[in-house]
Design a protein around this motif. Structure first.
Motif, PDB file in Angstrom:
ATOM      1  N   LEU A  71     -19.884 -49.717 -15.654  1.00  0.00           N
ATOM      2  CA  LEU A  71     -19.851 -48.572 -16.294  1.00  0.00           C
ATOM      3  C   LEU A  71     -20.525 -47.496 -15.325  1.00  0.00           C
ATOM      4  O   LEU A  71     -21.513 -47.463 -14.970  1.00  0.00           O
ATOM      5  CB  LEU A  71     -20.796 -48.408 -17.515  1.00  0.00           C
ATOM      6  CG  LEU A  71     -20.661 -47.227 -18.408  1.00  0.00           C
ATOM      7  CD1 LEU A  71     -19.530 -46.820 -18.988  1.00  0.00           C
ATOM      8  CD2 LEU A  71     -21.914 -47.077 -19.338  1.00  0.00           C
ATOM      9  N   ASP A  98     -13.091 -42.974 -16.317  1.00  0.00           N
ATOM     10  CA  ASP A  98     -12.295 -44.371 -16.439  1.00  0.00           C
ATOM     11  C   ASP A  98     -13.368 -45.437 -17.221  1.00  0.00           C
ATOM     12  O   ASP A  98     -12.458 -46.109 -17.951  1.00  0.00           O
ATOM     13  CB  ASP A  98     -11.471 -44.866 -15.203  1.00  0.00           C
ATOM     14  CG  ASP A  98     -11.029 -43.768 -14.880  1.00  0.00           C
ATOM     15  OD1 ASP A  98     -10.442 -43.022 -15.347  1.00  0.00           O
ATOM     16  OD2 ASP A  98     -10.930 -43.634 -13.424  1.00  0.00           O
ATOM     17  N   MET A 124     -20.824 -54.928  -6.219  1.00  0.00           N
ATOM     18  CA  MET A 124     -20.710 -54.792  -7.562  1.00  0.00           C
ATOM     19  C   MET A 124     -20.133 -56.043  -8.550  1.00  0.00           C
ATOM     20  O   MET A 124     -20.914 -56.276  -9.513  1.00  0.00           O
ATOM     21  CB  MET A 124     -20.043 -53.339  -7.897  1.00  0.00           C
ATOM     22  CG  MET A 124     -20.844 -52.137  -7.538  1.00  0.00           C
ATOM     23  SD  MET A 124     -19.788 -50.639  -8.018  1.00  0.00           S
ATOM     24  CE  MET A 124     -20.676 -49.362  -7.178  1.00  0.00           C
TER      25      MET A 124
END
Ligand code: ATP
Ligand code: MG
Length: 406
Positions: free
Chosen positions: A198, A203, A282
């Motif tokens: 997040l 988006d 990530m």
């Protein structure tokens, strides 16, 4: 009166509670899984109703919610955005006796006429209890003729009526003329847990919402590049998590310190590759978190060719850092379509606040668009960054959000 049409128990509702009749969504189609789905739906409803005094009962494909006095509007507000139900009504409940049914039908007819809905109406009877001695047609004729005597202005019209009086024959009779649409989808959680990457952008919250509607419960992770990105950027992610929790019931947000990793990437990798490697990191951290949280997948807000890191070649590279399925529900969507959903779920206004996220701060001027897979994987190995990823995850701060927010 807190409903546009009368609700509560026929004859007064002296408890002051408001009754909601809730129709579950897609789970009706799922045969053997139904009890499991029903349990999940009840659990989510309870979480979503936190802070509202209420009772829940469920029988034969319907959930009955009794909301405490003074809480009907707040309960309705939360039901409207709740995932997993196809609709709800505030019915008049009465016994199965025809006189009581006439009384209930009359209350509703009176309210419809008074609110200017017009005289053309139709009765739709759903005889859920097949042991009831009259069939649906006979019940509709009987109630119709009794209403006709009481309200001579009413006109029965089968095609395009101005309003429909629904009567559901169960252990009691539930009558209503007004039902609200629900969010539909599967109860959140029945498809397991997914790690939602997040960011503060438009988006990713939309992606989380869409996957939640497929039954996935998101656990969110936000990568924070303090001090390159300020507290407002982090606050955006928190606000968005809160809004999502309002629809989903509850969720956790893991805030992972990402600065050291980005600095190392900038020092050790060619500038054109930095965005791709930071996406790769990530994915790796999200996969580690998935392992700890027993999540079965990752979710991102990527959309094909939106930016350099979202070409097929780039997605192959970043996706290769996770052995879990990576769900990208926006992959084939145009930005306007994504924005329309962001507006609907109430995340858009927060997402467009002008605080930079970590990637815009560290973005190269000329990012690689079509990385060569083997070459960029080899380049990642040279970063020697595995320990840093573990350390970052260990230092993460965890915030919890509940259904009361949003
Ligand atoms: P978004 O609007 O969701 O930020 P975007 O169009 O800006 O997406 P990118 O910045 O390339 O696209 O990010 C692609 C995806 O990577 C995001 O949708 C999100 O899932 C994830 N992501 C990017 N930055 C972060 C971050 N700081 N923390 C967590 N996830 C991130
Ligand atoms: Mg972004």
């Amino acid at each position: 009166m807190d409903a546009p049409f009368p609700g509560g128990v026929c004859g007064g509702g002296e408890s002051g509670e408001t009754l909601f009749l809730i129709k579950p969504g897609e789970l009706m189609l799922k045969g053997d899984n139904r009890p499991v789905f029903m349990r999940a739906l009840r659990r989510n409803l309870r979480a979503m109703l936190a802070g509202i005094p209420h009772r829940l009962e469920d029988r034969h494909c319907r959930i009955y919610l009794h909301a405490g006095p003074g809480h009907a509007e707040e309960a309705a507000r939360r039901l409207r955005r709740f995932i997993g139900i196809s609709g709800f009504a505030r019915p008049v409940a009465c016994s199965r006796d025809l006189d009581a049914m006439e009384e209930a039908a009359s209350r509703i007819a009176r309210a419809c006429l008074a609110s200017g809905k017009g005289p053309a109406y139709k009765i739709h009877v759903h005889r859920a209890d097949k042991t009831y001695p009259l069939d649906s047609y006979a019940i509709a004729c009987e109630i119709g003729s009794r209403l006709g005597r009481r309200f001579p202005e009413l006109k029965a019209r089968m095609k395009d009526p101005a309003w429909v009086l629904h009567m559901e024959i169960r252990e009691q009779v539930f009558s209503y003329a007004f039902a609200e649409e629900g969010e539909r989808g599967l109860p959140v959680g029945v498809a397991g847990k997914g790690i939602l990457l997040l960011s503060g952008g438009i988006d990713s919250p939309v992606a989380g919402y869409l996957m939640a509607k497929r039954g996935l419960r998101p656990t969110c992770v936000y990568f924070h590049s303090h001090p390159y990105t300020g507290p407002q950027a982090r606050k955006k992610a928190e606000t968005l998590a809160g809004i999502l929790a309002g629809r989903i019931g509850r969720l956790d947000l893991h805030i992972v310190p990402f600065t050291d990793i980005q600095v190392k990437i900038r020092e050790r990798a060619p500038s054109a590759e930095t965005t791709l490697h930071s996406r790769a990191c990530m994915m790796r951290i999200a996969s580690l978190l998935a392992q700890r949280k027993k999540a079965n997948s990752l979710v991102t807000g990527e959309s094909l060719a939106q930016v350099a890191s979202q070409t097929a070649e780039s997605l192959r590279y970043t996706g290769s850092h996770s052995s879990l399925p990576v769900f990208r529900p926006l992959i084939g969507m145009a930005k306007e379509e994504i924005i329309a959903i962001a507006r609907k779920i109430g995340t858009f206004e927060t997402s467009i606040l002008p605080y930079e996220d970590c990637c815009s701060v560290f973005s190269p001027r000329h990012p690689l668009i079509k990385p060569k897979f083997d070459a960029i994987r080899a380049s990642f190995e040279r970063l020697d960054i595995e320990e840093d990823l573990l350390r970052a995850l260990k230092a993460a701060e965890v915030l919890g959000f509940s259904g009361e927010t949003g």
